[in-house]
Write a protein that holds these residues in place. Structure first.
Motif, PDB file in Angstrom:
ATOM      1  N   VAL A 114       2.505  -0.005   2.219  1.00 40.70           N
ATOM      2  CA  VAL A 114       2.335   1.434   2.433  1.00 40.70           C
ATOM      3  C   VAL A 114       2.175   1.745   3.910  1.00 40.70           C
ATOM      4  CG1 VAL A 114       0.825   3.406   1.966  1.00 40.70           C
ATOM      5  CG2 VAL A 114       1.377   1.801   0.132  1.00 40.70           C
TER       6      VAL A 114
ATOM      7  N   LEU B 290      -5.243   1.983  -3.322  1.00 43.24           N
ATOM      8  CA  LEU B 290      -3.839   2.180  -2.954  1.00 43.24           C
ATOM      9  C   LEU B 290      -3.410   3.631  -3.155  1.00 43.24           C
ATOM     10  CD1 LEU B 290      -2.186  -1.071  -4.370  1.00 43.24           C
ATOM     11  CD2 LEU B 290      -2.670  -0.507  -1.987  1.00 43.24           C
TER      12      LEU B 290
ATOM     13  N   GLN C 166      -4.775   5.568  -0.218  1.00 44.32           N
ATOM     14  CA  GLN C 166      -4.001   5.336   1.000  1.00 44.32           C
ATOM     15  C   GLN C 166      -2.650   6.044   0.944  1.00 44.32           C
ATOM     16  OE1 GLN C 166      -3.005   1.276   1.782  1.00 44.32           O
ATOM     17  NE2 GLN C 166      -2.084   1.713   3.764  1.00 44.32           N
ATOM     18  N   THR C 167      -2.029   6.056  -0.237  1.00 44.25           N
ATOM     19  CA  THR C 167      -0.720   6.696  -0.380  1.00 44.25           C
ATOM     20  C   THR C 167      -0.798   8.187  -0.087  1.00 44.25           C
ATOM     21  OG1 THR C 167      -0.090   5.064  -2.049  1.00 44.25           O
ATOM     22  CG2 THR C 167       1.200   7.087  -1.958  1.00 44.25           C
TER      23      THR C 167
END
Length: 300
Positions: free
Chosen positions: A169, A275, A278-279
């Protein structure tokens, strides 16, 4: 053939898996069940050998990525005095491996972050020591069955897979490849303990410390890229507590064979949440990929 050996798929998957299995098997054949704690260091040794092949044991380390093999090697060597005891109880106790690994990590965090930001350095060293402590004590979770250590290795492997996703990412395929190498070696250790729990296979804290140290280095390198929210590491490290979530469940002892799989699934919950965070975080996507070639040669 040469192009296959240098291909990222071979370097990331086959190389650490084969070397970890070879080291575990060789130590098992040489020492047998009586030296179980030493045998379980084979996975970390396999990871060191894989990292020595790529990105290499270059000294002085010319890039941040080249510091990873040295930190893992230092943590592995620190486990030798941790296991050098005539008393079996002392060899299995998680306190000495944790203390020695925490000392190595304190020096490693200063090496990675420098001495210019004392607060950031203190947070990294303290948070890393806490994570190592949780990883060490998870092998002694209440009501631990023979597969408890396999669950601990599984939770750590899931965390490392989360670091693979984090690096992708963030746009750094280099860090993703390094994290995948560590995840494969850790998964091999977990499978080794899971397949043969009744054959005297014992994975203690010392076997997990070098592998956990690799996760801390990769986490720091991801944070240094500027593409990761500051709160994500706390969610990721929460995955290490997964063995404790299941420890007091009534059915855990009866279904000991499936316990590591359930622990890994539980560990995946905070990793997926991290995740997702963070995305959605508005970062400068792709900045971490600058300067990398298709084979992810370390350049920073």
């Amino acid at each position: 053939m040469a192009s296959f050996v240098y291909h990222p798929a071979f370097q990331s998957l086959l190389l650490p898996a084969l070397l970890s299995l070879a080291c575990l098997g060789a130590l098992r054949a040489g020492w047998g069940q009586a030296r179980g704690p030493w045998v379980s260091l084979g996975a970390a040794l396999g990871l060191v050998l894989a990292l020595a092949a790529w990105p290499g044991l270059n000294w002085p380390a010319t890039t941040q990525a080249h510091k990873l093999p040295w930190v893992v090697l230092a943590s592995l060597l620190a486990m030798v005095p941790a296991l050098a005891s005539a008393r079996a109880a002392a060899r299995h106790h998680p306190l000495r491996p944790w203390l020695l690994a925490a000392l190595v990590w304190g020096a490693a965090s200063a090496w990675l972050l420098g001495m210019g930001a004392p607060l950031r350095l203190l947070l990294a060293a303290g948070g890393g020591a806490l994570a190592l402590g949780v990883s060490a004590w998870s092998t002694e979770a209440p009501g631990a069955e023979p597969t408890a250590a396999a669950g601990s290795a599984g939770a750590l492997a899931v965390l490392l897979l989360g670091l693979v996703g984090m690096a992708v990412v963030a746009g750094s395929l280099l860090l993703a490849q390094l994290a995948l190498m560590a995840a494969v070696a850790t998964a091999v250790l977990g499978l080794w303990a899971w397949i043969g729990p009744r054959a005297g296979v014992r994975v203690g804290a010392a076997a997990l410390m070098p592998l956990a140290s690799s996760a801390l280095v990769l986490l720091c390198l991801n944070l240094l890229s500027g593409q990761v929210p500051a709160g994500v590491p706390a969610l990721l490290l929460l995955a290490l507590t997964a063995p404790w979530w299941l420890a007091r469940r009534a059915g855990a002892a009866r279904h000991w064979r499936w316990r590591p799989l359930v622990v890994a699934l539980l560990a995946a919950i905070p990793v997926l949440a991290a995740l997702g965070w963070q995305t959605m975080w508005p970062g400068d996507a792709g900045a971490g990929a600058a300067g990398e070639d298709p084979y992810y040669t370390p350049r920073w």
